[in-house]
Design an enzyme around this catalytic site. Structure first.
Site, PDB file in Angstrom:
ATOM      1  N   GLY A  11      19.790   1.262  -5.654  1.00 39.68           N
ATOM      2  CA  GLY A  11      19.112   0.054  -6.164  1.00 39.68           C
ATOM      3  C   GLY A  11      18.055   0.438  -7.191  1.00 39.68           C
ATOM      4  O   GLY A  11      17.361   1.437  -7.015  1.00 39.68           O
ATOM      5  N   ARG A  25      10.394  14.002 -21.550  1.00 47.56           N
ATOM      6  CA  ARG A  25       9.300  14.569 -22.359  1.00 47.56           C
ATOM      7  C   ARG A  25       8.838  15.915 -21.799  1.00 47.56           C
ATOM      8  O   ARG A  25       8.475  16.807 -22.558  1.00 47.56           O
ATOM      9  CB  ARG A  25       8.135  13.575 -22.409  1.00 47.56           C
ATOM     10  CG  ARG A  25       8.506  12.264 -23.119  1.00 47.56           C
ATOM     11  CD  ARG A  25       7.923  12.185 -24.515  1.00 47.56           C
ATOM     12  NE  ARG A  25       8.535  11.146 -25.317  1.00 47.56           N
ATOM     13  CZ  ARG A  25       7.964   9.980 -25.633  1.00 47.56           C
ATOM     14  NH1 ARG A  25       6.741   9.712 -25.195  1.00 47.56           N
ATOM     15  NH2 ARG A  25       8.595   9.118 -26.388  1.00 47.56           N
ATOM     16  N   ARG A  72      26.009   2.400  -7.079  1.00 48.34           N
ATOM     17  CA  ARG A  72      26.252   3.059  -5.795  1.00 48.34           C
ATOM     18  C   ARG A  72      27.703   3.530  -5.863  1.00 48.34           C
ATOM     19  O   ARG A  72      28.607   2.705  -5.969  1.00 48.34           O
ATOM     20  CB  ARG A  72      26.017   2.084  -4.635  1.00 48.34           C
ATOM     21  CG  ARG A  72      24.548   1.641  -4.541  1.00 48.34           C
ATOM     22  CD  ARG A  72      24.284   0.797  -3.301  1.00 48.34           C
ATOM     23  NE  ARG A  72      22.842   0.586  -3.126  1.00 48.34           N
ATOM     24  CZ  ARG A  72      22.219  -0.586  -3.259  1.00 48.34           C
ATOM     25  NH1 ARG A  72      22.908  -1.667  -3.560  1.00 48.34           N
ATOM     26  NH2 ARG A  72      20.914  -0.675  -3.074  1.00 48.34           N
ATOM     27  N   ASP A 103      17.641   6.950  -0.288  1.00 46.89           N
ATOM     28  CA  ASP A 103      18.323   7.798   0.698  1.00 46.89           C
ATOM     29  C   ASP A 103      19.774   8.135   0.333  1.00 46.89           C
ATOM     30  O   ASP A 103      20.210   9.271   0.504  1.00 46.89           O
ATOM     31  CB  ASP A 103      18.198   7.227   2.118  1.00 46.89           C
ATOM     32  CG  ASP A 103      18.502   5.750   2.207  1.00 46.89           C
ATOM     33  OD1 ASP A 103      18.922   5.163   1.187  1.00 46.89           O
ATOM     34  OD2 ASP A 103      18.330   5.173   3.287  1.00 46.89           O
ATOM     35  N   THR A 126      12.579   3.629  -5.128  1.00 49.24           N
ATOM     36  CA  THR A 126      13.090   2.487  -4.352  1.00 49.24           C
ATOM     37  C   THR A 126      11.925   1.554  -4.048  1.00 49.24           C
ATOM     38  O   THR A 126      10.818   2.019  -3.780  1.00 49.24           O
ATOM     39  CB  THR A 126      13.755   2.928  -3.027  1.00 49.24           C
ATOM     40  OG1 THR A 126      13.863   1.780  -2.156  1.00 49.24           O
ATOM     41  CG2 THR A 126      12.955   3.979  -2.271  1.00 49.24           C
ATOM     42  N   ASP A 128      11.640  -0.085  -1.455  1.00 45.27           N
ATOM     43  CA  ASP A 128      11.480  -0.234  -0.004  1.00 45.27           C
ATOM     44  C   ASP A 128      10.381   0.630   0.616  1.00 45.27           C
ATOM     45  O   ASP A 128       9.933   0.364   1.731  1.00 45.27           O
ATOM     46  CB  ASP A 128      12.803   0.107   0.710  1.00 45.27           C
ATOM     47  CG  ASP A 128      13.894  -0.896   0.415  1.00 45.27           C
ATOM     48  OD1 ASP A 128      13.561  -2.025   0.025  1.00 45.27           O
ATOM     49  OD2 ASP A 128      15.078  -0.552   0.581  1.00 45.27           O
ATOM     50  N   ASP A 130      10.715   3.484   1.951  1.00 44.56           N
ATOM     51  CA  ASP A 130      11.192   3.931   3.264  1.00 44.56           C
ATOM     52  C   ASP A 130      11.607   5.398   3.289  1.00 44.56           C
ATOM     53  O   ASP A 130      12.498   5.778   4.038  1.00 44.56           O
ATOM     54  CB  ASP A 130      12.358   3.036   3.720  1.00 44.56           C
ATOM     55  CG  ASP A 130      13.521   3.059   2.738  1.00 44.56           C
ATOM     56  OD1 ASP A 130      13.350   3.565   1.609  1.00 44.56           O
ATOM     57  OD2 ASP A 130      14.604   2.574   3.091  1.00 44.56           O
ATOM     58  N   ARG A 172      16.224  -4.323   3.921  1.00 43.71           N
ATOM     59  CA  ARG A 172      17.367  -4.390   4.834  1.00 43.71           C
ATOM     60  C   ARG A 172      17.059  -3.648   6.124  1.00 43.71           C
ATOM     61  O   ARG A 172      17.349  -4.093   7.206  1.00 43.71           O
ATOM     62  CB  ARG A 172      18.538  -3.701   4.115  1.00 43.71           C
ATOM     63  CG  ARG A 172      19.834  -4.281   4.353  1.00 43.71           C
ATOM     64  CD  ARG A 172      20.959  -3.664   3.567  1.00 43.71           C
ATOM     65  NE  ARG A 172      20.636  -2.607   2.619  1.00 43.71           N
ATOM     66  CZ  ARG A 172      21.281  -2.419   1.481  1.00 43.71           C
ATOM     67  NH1 ARG A 172      22.225  -3.253   1.128  1.00 43.71           N
ATOM     68  NH2 ARG A 172      20.988  -1.413   0.685  1.00 43.71           N
TER      69      ARG A 172
HETATM   70  O1  F6P Z   1      17.029  -0.714  -1.298  1.00 41.94           O
HETATM   71  C1  F6P Z   1      16.505  -1.668  -2.155  1.00 41.94           C
HETATM   72  C2  F6P Z   1      16.991  -3.041  -1.809  1.00 41.94           C
HETATM   73  O2  F6P Z   1      16.441  -3.968  -2.739  1.00 41.94           O
HETATM   74  C3  F6P Z   1      16.744  -3.512  -0.375  1.00 41.94           C
HETATM   75  O3  F6P Z   1      15.417  -3.952  -0.135  1.00 41.94           O
HETATM   76  C4  F6P Z   1      17.768  -4.595  -0.239  1.00 41.94           C
HETATM   77  O4  F6P Z   1      18.089  -4.811   1.100  1.00 41.94           O
HETATM   78  C5  F6P Z   1      18.941  -4.044  -1.014  1.00 41.94           C
HETATM   79  O5  F6P Z   1      18.407  -3.120  -1.945  1.00 41.94           O
HETATM   80  C6  F6P Z   1      19.758  -5.072  -1.749  1.00 41.94           C
HETATM   81  O6  F6P Z   1      20.811  -4.422  -2.399  1.00 41.94           O
HETATM   82  P1  F6P Z   1      21.758  -5.138  -3.460  1.00 41.94           P
HETATM   83  O7  F6P Z   1      20.981  -5.354  -4.730  1.00 41.94           O
HETATM   84  O8  F6P Z   1      22.870  -4.162  -3.675  1.00 41.94           O
HETATM   85  O9  F6P Z   1      22.195  -6.444  -2.881  1.00 41.94           O
END
Ligand code: F6P
Length: 322
Positions: A11, A25, A72, A103, A126, A128, A130, A172
């Protein structure tokens, strides 16, 4: 090393462009070549390579998204896909990589290093937040500020109409966007996947809340075990028919927009360190920031899912809400 490949994967997150700029750079500063790889691992497999110069990254530090695009990749999960990717890197003279992502990106990088020995360092990109081994990921600060901005606006209308709003934010598997932005907007309650949601306890809190307070905001992380915002709203409506309840799902606006200064500086610092450490021969690690200092964490530890949130933040919610 002579030629660093840089790519974004998974993402997107605001600040990825600032990271790409800083990788390019820094590599040029040290007289290395640098190649942009489009669409993450997919572009590596399909030979989408782009030689980069100072100009290729002009005027992007302030832009959301990623100029290298992102994907992805299912094909990279197969040994054949990874072999194709490696052969393409060799054909283009790329002998080290900076991977910007989360991840999934680092899981792929780890397998790639094991199979082919190519040096890879990672930057945490990211929204998130996380990943273990960094206090903040690139994009998180911008995302929570986007949420705060949106919920402040929702609060205005909620207050005017004496309404209860259930706002769903991204995450998520992680409640960190919900937790911090929830504190920032003064939410009455925050529901996150890291803690078991007890809907009856939530009702009690709402009952106990000040009766003279006309608006209420509940923040729900999309991965919460009580379900999404609509499920929570149905339960709340059932229990409190007197509340005028509305749902708002913020969705992908959280992934876009101009990165905050904090994300730009974080991305710049981590990217400079990544290139310098690749030159020193480090590999297989994510470059993060812990207590203000650059910190290196093996990919396999960085991607361990964090199931705990800082208990002091949860306590703050309990003390300050309602
Ligand atoms: O990992 C980033 C994120 O935005 C999450 O918070 C979310 O659950 C997921 O990606 C959504 O993914 P997509 O854009 O593929 O629907």
């Amino acid at each position: 090393i002579k030629n660093i490949g840089v790519f974004t994967s998974g993402g997107d997150a605001p600040g990825m462009n600032a990271a790409i700029r800083a990788v390019v750079r820094t590599a040029l500063y040290y007289n290395l070549q640098v190649t942009g790889i489009m669409r993450g691992y997919d572009g590596m497999i399909h030979g989408e390579f782009l030689p980069m110069n100072r100009k290729s990254v002009s005027n992007i530090i302030q832009r959301g998204g990623t100029i290298l695009k992102t994907a992805r990749s299912d094909e990279f999960r197969t040994p054949e896909g990874r072999k194709k990717a490696y052969d393409n890197l060799v054909a283009h003279g790329i002998d080290a990589l900076v991977a910007i992502g989360g991840d999934g990106t680092f899981t792929g990088a780890n397998i790639f290093i094991e199979e082919f020995g190519i040096p890879v360092l990672g930057l945490p990109g990211t929204i998130d937040n996380d990943l273990a081994g960094t206090d903040f990921t690139i994009g998180y600060d911008t995302a929570i500020n986007t949420v705060v901005d949106a919920v402040d606006k929702i609060r205005d209308t909620a207050e005017s109409h004496d309404r209860l709003f259930i706002v769903e934010v991204m995450g998520r598997d992680s409640g960190l966007i919900a937790l911090r932005s929830g504190i920032g907007v003064g939410a009455e309650a925050i529901l996150i996947p890291e803690t078991k949601t007890d809907i009856n306890a939530l009702f009690k809190r709402l009952e106990k809340g000040r009766k003279d307070k006309s608006s209420k905001i509940l923040i729900v992380a999309e991965g919460d075990d009580a379900g999404g915002a609509f499920e929570v709203a149905a339960a709340v409506k059932d229990r409190f028919p007197q509340y005028d309840t509305r749902v708002s799902i913020l969705g992908h606006i959280q992934r876009g927009g101009r990165p905050t200064c904090m994300d730009r500086v974080l991305a710049s610092r981590l990217a400079v360190a990544a290139v310098e450490k690749l030159m020193e021969g480090r590999k297989g690690e994510m470059v993060g920031l812990v207590n203000g200092d650059i910190y290196y964490t093996p990919f396999r530890n960085a991607i361990k899912h964090i199931n705990e949130v800082n208990p002091s933040l949860l306590k703050i919610v309990e003390i300050l809400s309602l």
